[in-house]
Enzyme design. Sequence first.
Site, short mmCIF file in Angstrom:
data_model
loop_
_atom_site.label_atom_id
_atom_site.label_comp_id
_atom_site.label_asym_id
_atom_site.label_seq_id
_atom_site.Cartn_x
_atom_site.Cartn_y
_atom_site.Cartn_z
N SER A 143 0.86 -1.18 0.00
CA SER A 143 0.00 0.00 0.00
C SER A 143 0.89 1.22 0.00
CB SER A 143 -0.88 0.00 1.25
OG SER A 143 -1.53 1.25 1.43
N TYR A 156 -2.05 0.45 10.75
CA TYR A 156 -2.01 -0.06 9.38
C TYR A 156 -0.73 0.37 8.69
CZ TYR A 156 -3.59 -0.88 4.55
OH TYR A 156 -3.70 -1.30 3.26
#
Length: 259
Positions: A143, A156
């Site tokens: 990501s 995250y």
Amino acid sequence: MTAAAPSAASPIAVVTGASSGIGAATARRLAAEGYRVVLTARRKDRIEALAEELNAAGYAAAAYALDVTERGAVDAFATAFKTVGVLVNNAGGALGADPVATGDPDDWRRMYETNVLGTLNVTQALLPALTASGDGTVVVVSSTAGLATYEGGAGYVAAKHAEHVLAETLRLEIVGTPVRVIEIAPGMVKTDEFALTRFDGDKEKAAKVYEGVADPLTAEDVADTIGWAVTRPSHVNIDLLVVRPRAQASNTKVHREKR
């Protein structure tokens, strides 16, 4: 895209987290590229339905229920393969958007176990089969959170930074072997479940993530990127490919249209 039905000699592509979103779209794309696709995820019914869809379309697919955080189950799964052409480490996800001061340690632990240790487990278990293929590819779907921080995302972000470093280090360590390591780092992707899962099913909070963004990425956009990267000539390695929607300049700079 249409391809001839794969033969028994076609390379195998293993896709984790294939029950929805990017994983399911990637499985469809790689099947169309001629791979024999092995779908893994915890939700057995989802991957079995997808395998049935692909087989009915003339491709070759098999479903295997698997929790990537369970090392014993992953090792048992890996014994089924002598060679694997492609491994797509897609299983992962985000939980919560709390600041560091109030973040839930259980959420952090779960994100680390799925995004990082899950990728480690499957990669370690299948690396011998990828090497034995003579032309293997490990894909890590990370990501842009693994490349830059943003407020409210530390758990995250920390997990994705670790996953990014895992891919980068593996590439250094296995250089000279017949295995490539490709990292695909998507930005804002709108799927049916990612934001809903992050906000524990709160539809209003999930909708705000994409509010005013005309065209966030789709799962198919990311799958298209993965399909392109793994089908480059064997001597070409796409080390890191960042893909964002045009409306997103960074993790914290997104153009939102007023309504």
